[in-house]
Design an enzyme around this catalytic site. Structure first.
Site, PDB file in Angstrom:
ATOM      1  N   GLU A  67     -62.764 -15.571  39.372  1.00 39.54           N
ATOM      2  CA  GLU A  67     -61.757 -14.587  39.807  1.00 39.54           C
ATOM      3  C   GLU A  67     -62.257 -13.719  40.961  1.00 39.54           C
ATOM      4  OE1 GLU A  67     -60.440 -12.388  36.393  1.00 39.54           O
ATOM      5  OE2 GLU A  67     -59.726 -14.172  35.340  1.00 39.54           O
ATOM      6  N   GLU A 159     -58.768 -19.767  32.957  1.00 41.83           N
ATOM      7  CA  GLU A 159     -58.375 -18.896  31.849  1.00 41.83           C
ATOM      8  C   GLU A 159     -56.856 -18.856  31.820  1.00 41.83           C
ATOM      9  OE1 GLU A 159     -60.029 -14.947  32.051  1.00 41.83           O
ATOM     10  OE2 GLU A 159     -61.998 -15.709  32.665  1.00 41.83           O
TER      11      GLU A 159
END
Length: 223
Positions: A67, A159
């Protein structure tokens, strides 16, 4: 395997968050600085643990610097270029110096500007937390991630919240390689994905569960 990398110079509380550390990545990428020494020391420490898996012939889906484009982690706080430099530094050090040939490198962002290049990743992925009960295929994000390498690599959910419905994935030709649902309330409470939907996913013929995998220790052998 994801590495929530605590900042090498410390800070307060969970120092993988940018707000909890003043770690300067551009400075740490500069040889000769104390920050650079600490950065390499952290990598070498983790590499020694990964060698234990290598020495037992255990492959690892390795997903560091996740991320990054969100900037809430220190490795993304200074923009795309320092993050890509850090990825390439780690890739070179782990692959060439530490001889970690058991790592399958998983890049984790769908933003082209942040992509380190085809030669330094094996699988590309992105993280999407769809609203509870939204089991759509998330086709747009698949296409963005797939475009990073021009459709040449497998694409995974790094995720996720709600798990996409396999029938919708098949109907829309959206072949996510895997999903990794964040635990706790996203699974255990049955809110993000209901128990009924979860059973459907696990029983679906297009989904591979642990019991349907071959015995890798004897794969290709007579047993």
């Amino acid at each position: 395997m994801t590495w929530h990398w605590y900042a090498p110079t410390g800070g307060k509380d969970k120092t993988f968050y940018s707000k909890n550390t003043d770690f300067n990545l551009p400075l740490a990428l500069t040889p000769g600085t104390k920050e650079h020494e600490l950065l390499l020391a952290d990598m070498d420490c983790v590499a020694e643990q990964l060698k234990k898996l290598r020495d037992h012939n255990v492959p690892v889906l390795w997903r560091p610097l996740h991320e990054a484009d969100g900037a809430w982690f220190w490795w993304g706080a200074f923009g795309a270029e320092p993050c890509k430099q850090l990825w390439r530094l780690m890739y070179d050090r782990f692959t060439n110096m530490h001889q970690l040939n058991n790592l399958i490198w998983v890049w984790n962002s769908s933003v082209q500007e942040w992509y380190p290049g085809d030669g330094e990743s094996d699988i590309d992925s992105c993280d999407i937390y769809a609203p509870s009960g939204n089991y759509g295929p998330v086709r747009k994000h698949f296409e963005l991630t797939d475009a990073l390498a021009g459709g040449k690599k497998m694409i995974a959910f790094g995720e996720n919240g709600a798990i996409p419905d396999p029938d919708q994935l098949m109907a829309s030709s959206t072949p996510w390689l895997w999903y990794m649902t964040w635990g706790e309330g996203f699974v255990l409470e049955g809110k993000s994905t209901t128990d009924e939907q979860l059973r459907k996913i696990y029983d679906h013929p297009s989904c591979i569960t642990l019991d349907r995998l071959p015995n890798w220790r004897h794969f290709g052998g007579s047993e």
